[in-house]
Enzyme design. Structure first.
Site, PDB file in Angstrom:
ATOM      1  N   ASN A   6     -51.679  25.418 -22.677  1.00 19.75           N
ATOM      2  CA  ASN A   6     -52.180  24.867 -21.412  1.00 19.75           C
ATOM      3  C   ASN A   6     -53.043  25.948 -20.750  1.00 19.75           C
ATOM      4  O   ASN A   6     -52.518  26.902 -20.184  1.00 19.75           O
ATOM      5  CB  ASN A   6     -50.982  24.488 -20.518  1.00 19.75           C
ATOM      6  CG  ASN A   6     -51.420  24.036 -19.138  1.00 19.75           C
ATOM      7  OD1 ASN A   6     -52.607  23.815 -18.884  1.00 19.75           O
ATOM      8  ND2 ASN A   6     -50.461  23.898 -18.231  1.00 19.75           N
ATOM      9  N   LYS A   8     -54.927  25.643 -18.210  1.00 20.43           N
ATOM     10  CA  LYS A   8     -55.071  25.473 -16.753  1.00 20.43           C
ATOM     11  C   LYS A   8     -56.543  25.613 -16.356  1.00 20.43           C
ATOM     12  O   LYS A   8     -57.416  25.236 -17.125  1.00 20.43           O
ATOM     13  CB  LYS A   8     -54.173  26.462 -16.013  1.00 20.43           C
ATOM     14  CG  LYS A   8     -52.736  26.397 -16.516  1.00 20.43           C
ATOM     15  CD  LYS A   8     -51.746  27.086 -15.633  1.00 20.43           C
ATOM     16  CE  LYS A   8     -50.358  26.912 -16.249  1.00 20.43           C
ATOM     17  NZ  LYS A   8     -49.287  27.384 -15.412  1.00 20.43           N
ATOM     18  N   HIS A  95     -47.414  17.642 -14.547  1.00 18.48           N
ATOM     19  CA  HIS A  95     -47.248  19.092 -14.428  1.00 18.48           C
ATOM     20  C   HIS A  95     -46.898  19.461 -12.987  1.00 18.48           C
ATOM     21  O   HIS A  95     -47.433  18.878 -12.051  1.00 18.48           O
ATOM     22  CB  HIS A  95     -48.521  19.823 -14.863  1.00 18.48           C
ATOM     23  CG  HIS A  95     -48.279  21.297 -15.056  1.00 18.48           C
ATOM     24  ND1 HIS A  95     -48.214  22.166 -14.002  1.00 18.48           N
ATOM     25  CD2 HIS A  95     -48.048  22.032 -16.170  1.00 18.48           C
ATOM     26  CE1 HIS A  95     -47.949  23.381 -14.466  1.00 18.48           C
ATOM     27  NE2 HIS A  95     -47.848  23.328 -15.786  1.00 18.48           N
ATOM     28  N   GLU A  97     -47.727  21.779 -11.115  1.00 19.87           N
ATOM     29  CA  GLU A  97     -48.833  22.197 -10.248  1.00 19.87           C
ATOM     30  C   GLU A  97     -49.543  20.969  -9.658  1.00 19.87           C
ATOM     31  O   GLU A  97     -50.131  21.059  -8.578  1.00 19.87           O
ATOM     32  CB  GLU A  97     -49.798  23.099 -11.029  1.00 19.87           C
ATOM     33  CG  GLU A  97     -49.218  24.509 -11.195  1.00 19.87           C
ATOM     34  CD  GLU A  97     -49.656  25.250 -12.439  1.00 19.87           C
ATOM     35  OE1 GLU A  97     -50.647  24.857 -13.080  1.00 19.87           O
ATOM     36  OE2 GLU A  97     -48.978  26.254 -12.782  1.00 19.87           O
ATOM     37  N   GLU A 164     -40.002  21.967 -17.900  1.00 18.65           N
ATOM     38  CA  GLU A 164     -40.543  23.197 -17.326  1.00 18.65           C
ATOM     39  C   GLU A 164     -39.932  23.451 -15.948  1.00 18.65           C
ATOM     40  O   GLU A 164     -40.384  22.876 -14.950  1.00 18.65           O
ATOM     41  CB  GLU A 164     -42.066  23.079 -17.143  1.00 18.65           C
ATOM     42  CG  GLU A 164     -42.838  22.887 -18.418  1.00 18.65           C
ATOM     43  CD  GLU A 164     -44.288  23.349 -18.269  1.00 18.65           C
ATOM     44  OE1 GLU A 164     -44.683  24.245 -19.016  1.00 18.65           O
ATOM     45  OE2 GLU A 164     -45.012  22.831 -17.398  1.00 18.65           O
ATOM     46  N   GLY A 170     -45.035  30.867 -14.815  1.00 18.58           N
ATOM     47  CA  GLY A 170     -45.849  32.003 -14.376  1.00 18.58           C
ATOM     48  C   GLY A 170     -45.077  33.132 -13.707  1.00 18.58           C
ATOM     49  O   GLY A 170     -45.665  34.014 -13.091  1.00 18.58           O
ATOM     50  N   SER A 201     -43.270  30.552 -18.769  1.00 16.33           N
ATOM     51  CA  SER A 201     -43.289  31.976 -19.111  1.00 16.33           C
ATOM     52  C   SER A 201     -42.973  32.289 -20.570  1.00 16.33           C
ATOM     53  O   SER A 201     -42.457  33.361 -20.882  1.00 16.33           O
ATOM     54  CB  SER A 201     -42.329  32.758 -18.209  1.00 16.33           C
ATOM     55  OG  SER A 201     -42.782  32.736 -16.877  1.00 16.33           O
TER      56      SER A 201
HETATM   57  P1  PGA Z   1     -46.753  29.749 -18.070  1.00 15.87           P
HETATM   58  O1  PGA Z   1     -47.187  28.248 -17.757  1.00 15.87           O
HETATM   59  O2  PGA Z   1     -46.485  29.842 -19.538  1.00 15.87           O
HETATM   60  O3  PGA Z   1     -47.916  30.592 -17.634  1.00 15.87           O
HETATM   61  O4  PGA Z   1     -45.516  30.025 -17.281  1.00 15.87           O
HETATM   62  C1  PGA Z   1     -46.586  27.163 -18.374  1.00 15.87           C
HETATM   63  C2  PGA Z   1     -47.124  25.886 -17.820  1.00 15.87           C
HETATM   64  O5  PGA Z   1     -47.443  25.829 -16.619  1.00 15.87           O
HETATM   65  O6  PGA Z   1     -47.256  24.884 -18.548  1.00 15.87           O
END
Ligand code: PGA
Length: 240
Positions: A6, A8, A95, A97, A164, A170, A201
């Site tokens: 991903n 982003k 997601h 976010e 998640e 993150g 992460s």
């Molecule tokens: P990350 O993000 O591996 O940077 O924690 C995972 C995600 O948001 O899908």
């Protein structure tokens, strides 16, 4: 096992060069047949990436879509058919976010319906916040996200769930192994015959712990997926 990148809101045309290393690696990797590799770049790169990965193991996906199957007056939006048209095979939906910026379980449900109808496979994200974890209502939250998110969707073979925890995205934090095993088990009991991935992460260091959790069907990788070396390392170590 799934390994989903991903990206982003990162990456331009020149970033696509980093795929060369991954494509090369996948050609010689012995377990290649057993894995699915999906890259979800920003929409601006879907077309060019799809062309770059022709004849490789990599498939391309989007990170979100509109809930309509038809064109319409919706400035800035892209519907699943339009994504399919430029080469996307998958789409990430739900997601955290995007939930953060107002996506409800109901809207996510509409998006999943539209995406599957358009012929996209769906990576359906669920997860609890730190506050919810502290209140010990993780299962209740996941249950609602699943029940509403998958409402009236009978054909689920084109859907995978990515668990998640919001507090692990993150942050460098990952759940305790026993907790993660139990949560994944809970999800699999709630939705029969579905693949459940872990995201949050994931990196070349903690993959050694994560890979020991037997009921995980793959990983959704954010930050570490932007670096081809780290992404390759995660795949290699999963099978070491
Ligand atoms: P990350 O993000 O591996 O940077 O924690 C995972 C995600 O948001 O899908």
């Amino acid at each position: 096992m799934y390994f989903i990148a991903n990206w982003k809101m990162f990456g331009g045309l020149s970033t696509l060069n980093s795929l060369k290393k991954v494509i090369k690696f996948l050609k010689i990797f012995k377990k290649s047949k057993k894995i699915k590799i999906i890259y979800c770049p920003p929409n601006t790169l879907i077309r060019s990436m799809s062309k770059k990965v022709i004849n490789s193991k990599i498939q391309v996906g989007a990170q979100n879509c509109h809930e309509s199957l038809t064109y319409g007056a919706s400035t800035g939006s892209i519907n699943p058919r339009m994504l399919k048209n430029v080469g996307a095979k998958y789409v990430i939906l739900g997601h955290s976010e995007n939930r953060d910026s107002g996506e409800t379980d109901k809207l996510i449900n509409a998006k999943i319906k539209a995406a599957t109808q358009a012929g996209l496979k769906v990576i359906f994200c669920i997860g609890e916040t730190l506050g919810q974890k502290r209140k010990k209502i993780t299962k209740k939250i996941l249950s609602k996200q699943i029940i509403v998110g998958l409402q009236k969707i009978k054909k689920r073979k084109n859907i995978v769930i990515a668990y998640e925890p919001v507090w692990s995205i993150g942050t460098g934090l990952i759940p305790k192994a026993a907790d993660l095993f139990n949560t994944i088990n809970y999800i699999k009991k709630k939705v029969r015959n579905i693949k459940v991935l872990y995201g949050g992460s994931v990196n070349p260091k903690n993959i050694n712990k994560l890979k020991l959790i037997k009921n995980i069907d793959g990983f959704l990788i954010g930050g570490a997926s932007q670096d081809p070396k780290k992404f390759i390392d995660i795949i290699k170590k999963t099978y070491n």
